[in-house]
Scaffold this active site. Structure first.
Site, PDB file in Angstrom:
ATOM      1  CG  HIS A 104      -1.306   1.350   1.182  1.00 10.19           C
ATOM      2  ND1 HIS A 104      -3.046   1.394   0.955  1.00 10.19           N
ATOM      3  CD2 HIS A 104      -1.511   2.258   2.467  1.00 10.19           C
ATOM      4  CE1 HIS A 104      -3.533   2.906   0.636  1.00 10.19           C
ATOM      5  NE2 HIS A 104      -2.350   3.196   1.706  1.00 10.19           N
TER       6      HIS A 104
ATOM      7  NE  ARG B  28      -8.251  11.885   9.643  1.00 11.45           N
ATOM      8  CZ  ARG B  28      -7.801  11.255   8.862  1.00 11.45           C
ATOM      9  NH1 ARG B  28      -8.199  10.066   8.578  1.00 11.45           N
ATOM     10  NH2 ARG B  28      -6.282  11.394   9.009  1.00 11.45           N
TER      11      ARG B  28
ATOM     12  CB  SER C 230      -6.976   6.279   8.258  1.00 14.61           C
ATOM     13  OG  SER C 230      -7.794   6.423   6.692  1.00 14.61           O
TER      14      SER C 230
ATOM     15  CG  ASP D 250     -10.651   5.498   6.826  1.00 18.13           C
ATOM     16  OD1 ASP D 250     -10.504   5.690   7.269  1.00 18.13           O
ATOM     17  OD2 ASP D 250     -10.644   5.358   5.456  1.00 18.13           O
TER      18      ASP D 250
ATOM     19  CE  LYS E 212      -8.459   3.146   4.318  1.00 18.59           C
ATOM     20  NZ  LYS E 212      -8.158   4.933   4.001  1.00 18.59           N
TER      21      LYS E 212
HETATM   22  N1  URA Z   1      -4.625   7.866   3.561  1.00 17.37           N
HETATM   23  C1  URA Z   1      -5.185   7.306   3.871  1.00 17.37           C
HETATM   24  O1  URA Z   1      -6.234   6.194   3.543  1.00 17.37           O
HETATM   25  N2  URA Z   1      -5.839   7.879   4.971  1.00 17.37           N
HETATM   26  C2  URA Z   1      -5.538   9.034   5.863  1.00 17.37           C
HETATM   27  O2  URA Z   1      -5.975   9.495   6.656  1.00 17.37           O
HETATM   28  C3  URA Z   1      -4.679   9.207   4.467  1.00 17.37           C
HETATM   29  C4  URA Z   1      -4.223   9.227   3.558  1.00 17.37           C
END
Ligand code: URA
Ligand code: CA
Length: 442
Positions: A83, A169, A184, A162, A188
Site C-alpha cells: 500500500h 476529518r 485510517s 473510515d 483498511k
Molecule cells: N490515506 C488514508 O487512507 N487515510 C488517511 O487518513 C490519509 C491518507
C-alpha cells in the site's frame, strides 16, 4: 455506561482512552447514535493530545471491524499487500503485481480510484480496451489462484467507519494527525484480508507527509499497529519530492509499466519495484534470501516472464494483452508538445503536485462529468532532479486532446520545473526501511 462528553473530556486532558471507550465511539458513530459534533470535538482533542500505540491500535481494530472483513483464506499461501500513502505518477503497483506473481507470490490486490492529483491503479488499467476491474468475489479469488494475481475495486462495505471519519476529518481540519492517518490506513489493510503488509510511506512536495521525520513517525507507528494486530508490517520511507519514474497519466503509465517489465524502465521506478517485490517474496516465504530474491526478479524481467504475467492478468480481466506489444492499440492523444529548457543547467526542483494536477486537468471534463479523466492525456518528463539540460533541449512532453489545454499544460510544466546553473545532487528513492526490529536508513 459511557457518556460521550466524558470521553471527550478525558482526551482533552490528554488521558488515555480505553479499548471499550474507543469501540463505543466508533460503533456509536457508525450506527448514527453519536452525532458529528461530538465526534468532531473528539477528533480535535486527538489532533492536539495524540494517541499512544495501544490506543491507535484499538482505534484501528474498531474501525477495521466496523464493516465487512475480506476473507482470502481460500487463496493458498501468505497474502502480502502493498500500500502506498499516495504520490504522483506512482506506477509501482502496475509493475509489482505481475513481477511478484511471476515468481510465485499470490497477489490479491484491491485498489482504490484516484484522489485529487493522484491517479489510482484502477484508472490506469481501465485505459486498456476491455479491461474490467469490478470482479465478483469468486471470480477474483479464482483468478488469484490460477494466474497468481488479480486486481479489483474496493468493496463498498469495507471500513464504513473510515469513510465517515475521513469525511469528518476533511471538514474539521483534522486530517493531518499521525494516529488518525495510521488508523485510517491500517484499518483498511486489516479489513482487506492481508496476512502481511508492505507500506510505501512517501514524503516530499507530492506526498501527504511533507518531511522525512513525519513519514518516519507514521511508518513506525503503522509497523507497530501491524505487530499488535498480528499482521507483520514492513514500511519503507520513499521520496515523493518529484514524480516517480517518467510518465504521469493513465495510458502512459501503462506504457511505462510495460517498458519497465521489458527491462527499459526508469531506474527509480525499477529499484522501488525490485525492493518491494523481493520483500514480498520474503514475507510470503517464497524465498529466504533477499539477494537471491532480487536475482530471481531480474531474471523474470530478462526472460519476459514478468511481462507475460501482465498479459495474462490483462487477458483474464477482459482486456487486450496485445496493447503491451503495440502501444498504438491504447488511447492516443491528438496533440503533443515538447517543452524545452530555457538555458543550459541542471534540474533543481520539480513541483510534483503541480505536474500531477496539470496532467489530470488536461483530461478533465472532456466526457461531460468533470471527474472523468481522459485516459490518453498526460505528461512525460524526460529529466529528473540533478540531471543536466542544454538550452533548447526538451525536458517534458505534453499529450492532450485539446489545443488550449496543450499550451496551458506546457506553461504549467515550465512553471513546475526549476533549473539552476550549479550541479544539483540526484535524489535517492528509498530512504529507510522499518521493521519490527527498528529503522534502517538506506
Ligand atoms: N490515506 C488514508 O487512507 N487515510 C488517511 O487518513 C490519509 C491518507
Ligand atoms: Ca510514473
Amino acid at each position: 455506561m459511557f457518556f460521550v462528553p466524558e470521553i471527550i473530556e478525558k482526551k482533552k486532558r490528554g488521558l488515555k482512552l480505553s479499548k471499550e471507550e474507543i469501540e463505543f465511539i466508533v460503533n456509536g458513530y457508525v450506527a448514527g447514535k453519536i452525532p458529528d459534533y461530538q465526534v468532531s470535538a473528539l477528533l480535535m482533542a486527538i489532533y492536539f493530545k495524540g494517541m499512544d500505540e495501544e490506543e491507535t491500535t484499538n482505534l484501528t481494530m474498531a474501525m477495521a471491524y466496523s464493516g465487512e472483513i475480506v476473507d482470502f483464506s481460500s487463496i493458498e499461501g501468505i497474502k502480502v499487500d502493498k500500500h502506498s500513502t499516495g504520490g504522483i505518477a506512482d506506477t509501482t503497483t502496475l509493475v509489482l503485481l505481475p513481477l511478484a506473481a511471476s515468481v510465485g507470490v499470490k497477489v490479491a490486490k484491491m485498489s482504490g480510484r484516484g484522489l485529487g492529483h493522484t491517479g489510482g491503479t484502477i484508472d490506469k488499467l481501465e485505459s486498456i480496451p476491455g479491461f474490467r476491474c469490478e470482479l465478483g468475489d469468486k471470480e477474483f479469488i479464482d483468478a488469484v489462484n490460477t494466474i497468481g494475481a488479480a486486481i479489483t475495486g474496493q468493496s463498498k462495505n469495507l471500513v464504513p467507519a473510515d469513510k465517515m471519519l475521513y469525511a469528518l476529518r476533511d471538514v474539521t481540519a483534522t486530517v493531518d494527525s499521525i494516529p488518525l492517518i495510521a488508523s485510517s490506513i491500517m484499518s483498511k489493510k486489516i479489513a482487506g484480508g492481508a496476512d502481511k503488509i508492505i507500506l510505501d510511506v512517501k514524503f516530499g512536495n507530492g506526498a501527504f507527509m511533507k518531511n522525512y521525520e513525519d513519514a518516519l513517525k507514521l511508518g513506525t507507528l503503522m509497523v507497530k499497529i501491524g505487530q499488535l494486530a498480528g499482521r507483520e508490517t514492513v514500511a519503507y520511507i520513499t521520496d515523493m519530492d518529484q514524480p516517480l519514474g517518467l510518465a504521469i497519466g493513465n495510458t502512459i503509465e501503462v506504457i511505462e509499466a510495460a517498458e519497465t517489465l521489458k527491462g527499459r524502465g526508469h531506474k527509480d521506478l525499477l529499484s522501488l519495484c525490485l525492493e518491494f517485490a523481493s520483500e514480498m517474496m520474503i514475507l510470503a516465504q517464497v524465498e529466504k534470501d533477499k539477494n537471491k530474491a532480487v536475482e530471481r526478479l531480474e531474471a523474470s524481467i530478462d526472460s519476459g516472464k514478468a511481462l507475460d504475467k501482465l498479459k495474462e492478468i490483462i487477458a483474464s480481466q477482459g482486456g487486450n494483452p496485445e496493447v503491451l506489444e503495440d502501444y498504438s492499440l491504447l488511447p492516443k492523444a491528438k496533440y503533443e508538445l515538447e517543452v524545452k529548457a530555457p538555458a543550459d543547467g541542471f534540474v533543481k526542483q520539480i513541483d510534483a503536485v503541480r505536474l500531477g494536477l496539470a496532467s489530470m486537468k488536461i483530461g478533465a471534463g472532456r466526457q461531460k462529468k468533470e471527474d472523468i479523466i481522459d485516459p490518453a492525456v498526460g505528461i512525460w518528463i524526460y529529466k529528473k532532479v540533478g540531471e543536466e539540460v542544454t538550452k533548447g533541449e526538451p525536458f517534458a512532453k505534453i499529450l492532450a486532446n485539446d489545443k488550449e489545454k496543450l499550451t496551458w499544460a506546457a506553461d504549467e510544466a515550465r512553471a513546475a520545473f526549476e533549473f539552476s546553473r550549479e550541479p544539483k545532487e540526484k535524489r535517492k528513492v528509498i530512504w529507510a526501511k522499518i521493521t519490527k526490529n527498528g529503522v534502517s536508513e538506506l
